[in-house]
Scaffold this active site. Structure first.
Site, PDB file in Angstrom:
ATOM      1  N   ASP A   1      -0.818  11.284  -8.851  1.00  0.00           N
ATOM      2  CA  ASP A   1      -0.750  10.173  -9.816  1.00  0.00           C
ATOM      3  C   ASP A   1      -2.009  10.074 -10.676  1.00  0.00           C
ATOM      4  O   ASP A   1      -1.940  10.005 -11.898  1.00  0.00           O
ATOM      5  CB  ASP A   1      -0.556   8.828  -9.091  1.00  0.00           C
ATOM      6  CG  ASP A   1       0.820   8.700  -8.459  1.00  0.00           C
ATOM      7  OD1 ASP A   1       1.806   9.062  -9.114  1.00  0.00           O
ATOM      8  OD2 ASP A   1       0.894   8.223  -7.313  1.00  0.00           O
TER       9      ASP A   1
ATOM     10  N   ARG B   1      -8.664  -2.946  -1.201  1.00  0.00           N
ATOM     11  CA  ARG B   1      -8.400  -2.896  -2.642  1.00  0.00           C
ATOM     12  C   ARG B   1      -9.345  -3.744  -3.495  1.00  0.00           C
ATOM     13  O   ARG B   1      -9.865  -3.255  -4.488  1.00  0.00           O
ATOM     14  CB  ARG B   1      -6.931  -3.238  -2.952  1.00  0.00           C
ATOM     15  CG  ARG B   1      -5.948  -2.187  -2.464  1.00  0.00           C
ATOM     16  CD  ARG B   1      -6.274  -0.799  -2.974  1.00  0.00           C
ATOM     17  NE  ARG B   1      -5.309   0.187  -2.541  1.00  0.00           N
ATOM     18  CZ  ARG B   1      -5.600   1.289  -1.833  1.00  0.00           C
ATOM     19  NH1 ARG B   1      -6.851   1.536  -1.474  1.00  0.00           N
ATOM     20  NH2 ARG B   1      -4.661   2.135  -1.493  1.00  0.00           N
TER      21      ARG B   1
ATOM     22  N   ASP C   1      -0.573  -2.540  -4.668  1.00  0.00           N
ATOM     23  CA  ASP C   1      -1.923  -2.207  -5.120  1.00  0.00           C
ATOM     24  C   ASP C   1      -2.162  -2.499  -6.601  1.00  0.00           C
ATOM     25  O   ASP C   1      -3.261  -2.892  -6.990  1.00  0.00           O
ATOM     26  CB  ASP C   1      -2.247  -0.747  -4.786  1.00  0.00           C
ATOM     27  CG  ASP C   1      -2.449  -0.548  -3.290  1.00  0.00           C
ATOM     28  OD1 ASP C   1      -2.690  -1.561  -2.599  1.00  0.00           O
ATOM     29  OD2 ASP C   1      -2.367   0.602  -2.831  1.00  0.00           O
TER      30      ASP C   1
ATOM     31  N   SER D   1       3.088   9.689   2.690  1.00  0.00           N
ATOM     32  CA  SER D   1       2.097   9.045   1.829  1.00  0.00           C
ATOM     33  C   SER D   1       1.130   8.318   2.757  1.00  0.00           C
ATOM     34  O   SER D   1       1.531   7.465   3.544  1.00  0.00           O
ATOM     35  CB  SER D   1       2.788   8.050   0.895  1.00  0.00           C
ATOM     36  OG  SER D   1       1.823   7.158   0.389  1.00  0.00           O
TER      37      SER D   1
HETATM   38  N1  ARG Z   1       1.829  -1.414   2.820  1.00  0.00           N
HETATM   39  C1  ARG Z   1       0.405  -1.480   2.895  1.00  0.00           C
HETATM   40  C2  ARG Z   1      -0.133  -2.517   1.936  1.00  0.00           C
HETATM   41  O1  ARG Z   1       0.428  -2.751   0.916  1.00  0.00           O
HETATM   42  C3  ARG Z   1      -0.255  -0.117   2.695  1.00  0.00           C
HETATM   43  C4  ARG Z   1       0.073   0.560   1.416  1.00  0.00           C
HETATM   44  C5  ARG Z   1      -0.390   1.991   1.314  1.00  0.00           C
HETATM   45  N2  ARG Z   1       0.289   2.800   2.228  1.00  0.00           N
HETATM   46  C6  ARG Z   1       0.488   4.124   2.116  1.00  0.00           C
HETATM   47  N3  ARG Z   1       1.000   4.716   3.140  1.00  0.00           N
HETATM   48  N4  ARG Z   1       0.225   4.810   1.059  1.00  0.00           N
HETATM   49  O2  ARG Z   1      -1.143  -3.115   2.226  1.00  0.00           O
END
Ligand code: ARG
Length: 409
Positions: free
Chosen positions: A13, A92, A121, A170
Site C-alpha cells: 500500500d 496509531r 487506522d 496481514s
Molecule cells: N483490529 C485491530 C485494530 O483495529 C488491529 C488492526 C491491524 N491488524 C492487522 N492484522 N493488520 O486495532
C-alpha cells in the site's frame, strides 16, 4: 516545490503511494516516515531497502519509549477492548504524532497514509493530523484502490514489492501486541493454524512471575528492575514461552464492520492480570466498582485512537488518584496457556487478616454479635416487597401481585 510526508512501512500500500502522490496528486517530492513502536527489525531493513530502490528519503523515528509509557497508562486503566489489549489502537496516535512532527520540520504541505477506507487506522491517523494545517491525503481510499490493482500497478511501474508481500496473513506488530488477520482467518469458523503464532509457544510447563508496581506502574519483574520497553519485551518472551496471551476476537470496528482478529500479547496479559490483582487488594469496593466504568470509557476512546481527548485526560486524572496505593507485588502463574494470580502483597492493603479471620474475636472494638443488627435489616426492602416481613402484619402488605404476598390469591 511541494512536499508530502508519507507514513511509510515498505508494504504494498505505502509503496504504490509514492509514485501516486506525484502522478495523481502532483507533489514534487515525497518523504517517507517510518515510526518504530517495536516492529520486528527486519521490517525496518525491508522498508529501508524499498525506500532506497524507490529513491525515497526515509526518516525513521524511535517512539518505543513514548509508546511503552502509553501502554502503562493502559495497564493503570486495566484497558482491553472486547478482550484485545489495544496494541494497534494505542500505537496509531503515537505514530501519527511522530510523522506530523517530521512533516512540520521538513516543511511539508501535506501528509499521507496508505490505509484503506475499511479499517480503523485511517480514522486514528486523521484524528491527529486534521488538527494541523497540512492537507491530509489517503490515496488508497480516495482512488478506490484494490490489492489486485496495486499489484498490477507495481509490476507495470517496476516498483520494489516482494512477490506475495509478506505471506497470506496481514500482520501488525508492536511491543504491546501482534495482530493477525486476513486469508482463511476471515472465516470465523476456521480454527487458526499453529503457524499464525510467533510470540506464543504451544502451552507447555508452568512458572510463576512476580511483577512489582509503583503507583500502578510496572517497575520490576521477579525482583529485577527494568525500564518500560525492556520490561515489556522481557515479558513477551518469558510468558510467551508458556503460551500465554492469545486471543481470537470478533471485533466490532469503528465503522460498524465485525472483523475476526487474532492477537498475541503475553506481556500485556501478565501485566493486566497482575495489576488488576494488586488493585483488588488495595482499592476499596467503591473505588473498584466506579473505576470499572472509567476503564470502559478509557478503552473505548483508546480503541478509537482518541487517547489525547480531554475526556481521557479527565479519566487519567481519576485513575492516577486511585493508583497512589497500587504499590507492591502480584505474582501470576503461567501454565497451559493461562495466566492467573496466585499471590499479592502491598503495604497499602485494605485488608486485615485479623478481622477477616474465623479465629479471632473482638477487633477494633467490633464483636461478632455486632453484626446481628445489620443482619436484621439486611434484605428488609426485599421482604417487604415480597410481603414476607415478619414484623409487618399481612393485611398491611401490598397485595398487588408482587411475589406471593399473603391475602393474594
Ligand atoms: N483490529 C485491530 C485494530 O483495529 C488491529 C488492526 C491491524 N491488524 C492487522 N492484522 N493488520 O486495532
Amino acid at each position: 516545490m511541494t512536499r508530502v510526508a508519507l507514513a511509510f512501512s515498505g508494504g504494498l500500500d505505502t509503496t504504490v503511494c509514492v509514485p501516486l502522490l506525484k502522478e495523481e496528486y502532483g507533489y514534487d517530492e515525497v518523504i517517507g516516515v517510518n515510526v518504530d513502536v517495536g516492529q520486528p527489525t527486519d521490517e525496518f531493513d525491508e522498508a529501508e531497502e524499498t525506500a532506497d530502490a524507490l529513491g525515497l528519503d526515509l526518516h525513521v523515528v524511535d517512539a518505543k519509549t513514548e509508546f511503552a509509557d502509553l501502554c502503562f497508562d493502559a495497564v493503570k486503566a486495566n484497558a482491553t477492548y472486547q478482550g484485545y489489549p489495544l496494541g494497534t489502537a494505542l500505537a496509531r496516535p503515537v505514530i501519527a504524532e511522530s510523522i506530523l512532527e517530521v512533516a512540520v520540520e521538513e516543511g511539508c504541505d501535506a501528509i499521507a497514509h496508505g490505509c484503506t477506507g475499511k479499517g480503523n487506522d485511517q480514522l486514528r491517523f486523521e484524528a491527529v493530523w486534521r488538527g494541523s494545517d497540512l492537507e491530509v491525503i489517503a490515496p488508497v481510499r480516495e482512488l478506490g484502490l484494490t490489492r489486485e490493482w496495486e499489484i498490477d500497478y507495481a509490476a507495470e511501474k517496476d516498483l520494489p514489492v516482494e512477490a506475495g508481500d509478506g505471506g497470506v496473513w496481514s500482520i501488525d506488530e508492536n511491543i504491546w501486541s501482534r495482530a493477525v488477520e486476513g486469508g482463511e482467518l476471515e472465516n470465523p469458523d476456521y480454527e487458526p493454524p499453529a503457524d499464525i503464532y510467533e510470540w506464543t509457544a504451544e502451552p507447555d510447563g508452568e512458572t510463576t512471575i512476580e511483577v512489582t508496581f509503583e503507583a500502578g506502574v510496572p517497575v520490576a519483574v521477579d525482583g529485577e528492575e527494568m525500564g518500560p520497553v525492556a520490561l515489556i519485551q522481557h515479558l513477551n518472551e518469558h510468558a510467551g514461552a508458556y503460551g500465554v496471551g492469545r486471543t481470537d476476537v470478533m471485533e466490532d470496528r469503528m465503522l460498524g464492520l465485525k472483523v475476526r482478529e487474532n492477537y498475541e500479547h503475553p506481556a500485556a496479559t501478565v501485566l493486566l492480570t497482575a495489576h488488576q490483582a494488586l488493585e483488588d487488594l488495595v482499592l476499596t469496593k467503591n473505588e473498584r466498582s466506579f473505576k470499572a466504568g472509567i476503564e470502559h470509557e478509557w478503552a473505548e476512546k483508546a480503541y478509537e485512537g482518541l487517547v489525547f481527548a480531554p475526556l481521557v485526560d479527565a479519566l487519567d486524572a481519576f485513575i492516577d488518584e486511585t493508583q497512589e496505593t497500587v504499590t507492591g507485588t502480584a505474582t501470576v502463574k503461567v501454565s497451559g496457556g493461562s495466566c492467573r494470580v496466585v499471590a499479592r502483597d502491598s503495604a497499602y492493603a485494605v485488608y486485615s487478616e485479623e478481622m477477616a479471620s474465623f479465629n479471632t474475636e473482638d477487633v477494633a472494638g467490633i464483636a461478632q454479635e455486632d453484626a446481628t443488627g445489620v443482619a436484621k435489616y439486611h434484605g428488609l426492602q426485599e421482604r417487604l416487597a415480597n410481603g414476607v416481613a415478619a414484623s409487618v402484619s399481612a393485611p398491611e402488605l401490598a397485595t398487588d401481585g408482587r411475589g406471593d404476598a399473603s391475602g393474594d390469591e
